[in-house]
Design a protein around this motif. Structure first.
Motif, PDB file in Angstrom:
ATOM      1  N   GLN A 120      42.148 -42.156 -27.889  1.00 24.74           N
ATOM      2  CA  GLN A 120      43.165 -41.914 -28.905  1.00 24.74           C
ATOM      3  C   GLN A 120      43.327 -43.120 -29.824  1.00 24.74           C
ATOM      4  O   GLN A 120      43.445 -42.978 -31.034  1.00 24.74           O
ATOM      5  CB  GLN A 120      44.518 -41.568 -28.261  1.00 24.74           C
ATOM      6  N   PHE A 121      43.315 -44.322 -29.252  1.00 25.22           N
ATOM      7  CA  PHE A 121      43.417 -45.537 -30.071  1.00 25.22           C
ATOM      8  C   PHE A 121      42.229 -45.630 -31.028  1.00 25.22           C
ATOM      9  O   PHE A 121      42.394 -45.925 -32.213  1.00 25.22           O
ATOM     10  CB  PHE A 121      43.488 -46.787 -29.184  1.00 25.22           C
ATOM     11  N   ASP A 148      42.716 -43.248 -33.800  1.00 29.63           N
ATOM     12  CA  ASP A 148      43.740 -43.752 -34.725  1.00 29.63           C
ATOM     13  C   ASP A 148      43.147 -44.788 -35.670  1.00 29.63           C
ATOM     14  O   ASP A 148      43.421 -44.782 -36.869  1.00 29.63           O
ATOM     15  CB  ASP A 148      44.919 -44.362 -33.954  1.00 29.63           C
ATOM     16  N   ASN A 186      40.807 -42.951 -38.097  1.00 29.50           N
ATOM     17  CA  ASN A 186      41.594 -42.160 -39.048  1.00 29.50           C
ATOM     18  C   ASN A 186      42.247 -43.055 -40.096  1.00 29.50           C
ATOM     19  O   ASN A 186      42.300 -42.705 -41.277  1.00 29.50           O
ATOM     20  CB  ASN A 186      42.650 -41.323 -38.328  1.00 29.50           C
ATOM     21  N   PHE A 187      42.757 -44.207 -39.679  1.00 29.14           N
ATOM     22  CA  PHE A 187      43.341 -45.156 -40.629  1.00 29.14           C
ATOM     23  C   PHE A 187      42.288 -45.596 -41.642  1.00 29.14           C
ATOM     24  O   PHE A 187      42.545 -45.633 -42.844  1.00 29.14           O
ATOM     25  CB  PHE A 187      43.895 -46.384 -39.882  1.00 29.14           C
ATOM     26  N   PHE A 247      44.900 -53.476 -37.001  1.00 30.03           N
ATOM     27  CA  PHE A 247      45.138 -53.128 -35.600  1.00 30.03           C
ATOM     28  C   PHE A 247      45.052 -54.343 -34.663  1.00 30.03           C
ATOM     29  O   PHE A 247      44.927 -54.185 -33.445  1.00 30.03           O
ATOM     30  CB  PHE A 247      44.155 -52.041 -35.157  1.00 30.03           C
TER      31      PHE A 247
END
Length: 133
Positions: free
Chosen positions: A64-65, A68, A71-72, A87
């Protein structure tokens, strides 16, 4: 083993920041490419000397990280370096490897560690071996 020590990176970055020479001149002087030198300078500016340190233990990031992060990057058009900094990752090549594995293998690629072993399978096999002892 890493190619360049933290002390070497710091010395080269500080010389660049002193303003006496540009990226190419310093890279040539010390026999490095200017691309990693640019990354080192950026990491130093964002994180200080800890941005140049080599992690002794491998951090394991969740799928998931990783999603993320990707996606960013897609949503903002940020570079690998900008995404890593956003991040709090001091290694933009990590983001690049996640991106390329995702393009090649999809989410399955993000479930693997650096050696290509699926993390969930490796952990289950390790648990089985320790129970047998």
């Amino acid at each position: 083993m890493t190619k360049y020590s933290e002390e070497f990176k710091l010395m080269v970055v500080q010389e660049y920041l002193s303003g006496s020479l540009g990226y190419r001149s310093i890279a040539k002087k010390y026999g490095v490419d200017d691309s990693p030198l640019r990354r080192w300078v950026r990491a130093f500016k964002e994180f200080g000397s800890s941005g140049l340190s080599v992690k002794k233990t491998k951090q394991i990031y969740s799928v998931q990280f990783k999603l993320d992060v990707l996606n960013f990057m897609k949503r903002t058009g940020a570079s690998y370096q900008d995404t890593a900094i956003h991040f709090n990752l001091n290694d933009p090549t990590l983001v690049a490897s996640w991106y390329h594995r995702f393009l090649k293998e999809g989410i399955e690629g993000l479930q693997k560690n650096q050696r290509g072993t699926r993390l969930c399978l490796r952990n289950k096999n390790h648990q089985r071996r320790t129970k047998k002892k």
